[in-house]
Motif scaffolding. Sequence first.
Motif, PDB file in Angstrom:
ATOM      1  N   UNK A 194       0.829  -1.202   0.000  1.00  0.00           N
ATOM      2  CA  UNK A 194       0.000   0.000   0.000  1.00  0.00           C
ATOM      3  C   UNK A 194       0.869   1.261   0.000  1.00  0.00           C
ATOM      4  N   UNK A 195       1.998   1.229   0.705  1.00  0.00           N
ATOM      5  CA  UNK A 195       2.917   2.370   0.705  1.00  0.00           C
ATOM      6  C   UNK A 195       3.458   2.623  -0.701  1.00  0.00           C
ATOM      7  N   UNK A 196       3.809   1.554  -1.398  1.00  0.00           N
ATOM      8  CA  UNK A 196       4.308   1.685  -2.769  1.00  0.00           C
ATOM      9  C   UNK A 196       3.206   2.234  -3.668  1.00  0.00           C
ATOM     10  N   UNK A 197       1.987   1.731  -3.500  1.00  0.00           N
ATOM     11  CA  UNK A 197       0.857   2.203  -4.302  1.00  0.00           C
ATOM     12  C   UNK A 197       0.612   3.695  -4.085  1.00  0.00           C
ATOM     13  N   UNK A 198       0.606   4.117  -2.830  1.00  0.00           N
ATOM     14  CA  UNK A 198       0.360   5.525  -2.501  1.00  0.00           C
ATOM     15  C   UNK A 198       1.467   6.408  -3.066  1.00  0.00           C
ATOM     16  N   UNK A 223      -0.013   9.827 -10.231  1.00  0.00           N
ATOM     17  CA  UNK A 223      -1.471   9.824 -10.270  1.00  0.00           C
ATOM     18  C   UNK A 223      -2.013   8.404 -10.260  1.00  0.00           C
ATOM     19  N   UNK A 224      -3.342   8.341 -10.188  1.00  0.00           N
ATOM     20  CA  UNK A 224      -4.012   7.043 -10.216  1.00  0.00           C
ATOM     21  C   UNK A 224      -4.617   6.830 -11.593  1.00  0.00           C
ATOM     22  N   UNK A 225      -5.712   6.105 -11.638  1.00  0.00           N
ATOM     23  CA  UNK A 225      -6.391   5.824 -12.902  1.00  0.00           C
ATOM     24  C   UNK A 225      -7.860   6.245 -12.864  1.00  0.00           C
ATOM     25  N   UNK A 247      -6.969   8.443 -21.377  1.00  0.00           N
ATOM     26  CA  UNK A 247      -6.571   7.481 -22.398  1.00  0.00           C
ATOM     27  C   UNK A 247      -5.603   8.169 -23.348  1.00  0.00           C
ATOM     28  N   UNK A 248      -4.329   7.802 -23.303  1.00  0.00           N
ATOM     29  CA  UNK A 248      -3.291   8.444 -24.114  1.00  0.00           C
ATOM     30  C   UNK A 248      -3.366   7.949 -25.562  1.00  0.00           C
ATOM     31  N   UNK A 249      -3.507   8.875 -26.468  1.00  0.00           N
ATOM     32  CA  UNK A 249      -3.611   8.529 -27.894  1.00  0.00           C
ATOM     33  C   UNK A 249      -2.229   8.510 -28.546  1.00  0.00           C
ATOM     34  N   UNK A 250      -1.514   9.600 -28.432  1.00  0.00           N
ATOM     35  CA  UNK A 250      -0.192   9.646 -29.031  1.00  0.00           C
ATOM     36  C   UNK A 250       0.612  10.787 -28.402  1.00  0.00           C
TER      37      UNK A 250
END
Length: 107
Positions: free
Chosen positions: A83-87, A94-96, A101-104
Amino acid sequence: MPVYHKLVRDLIPQMIEATGKTCVTSILEPNAHLREIKTKMQEEALELQEATSKIEAVEELADILELVHTALAIYGVTYEQLEQVRVLKREQRGGFLQGIYLIEVEE
């Protein structure tokens, strides 16, 4: 007799035997166990992708989380450490949640 050669939950052999069937199992050593966890994680991720209802999706997420907990135990890492690594990653990159959605990217 069907042959499976796959990682199953700990109580599956007892459940099979409770139906009057027999099964052959073995206990994996840690490296093989991690390899099979990774394979099972891919299987569960595909099942999550194919889920057509919220209930099915949550079931698959629970399977994935169980695999995460098992992998952590084999690696000797606590859930709190994960959880520490995730935070930290969320703070840095950032999160998701926004669904970006990255196009290019132009050079």
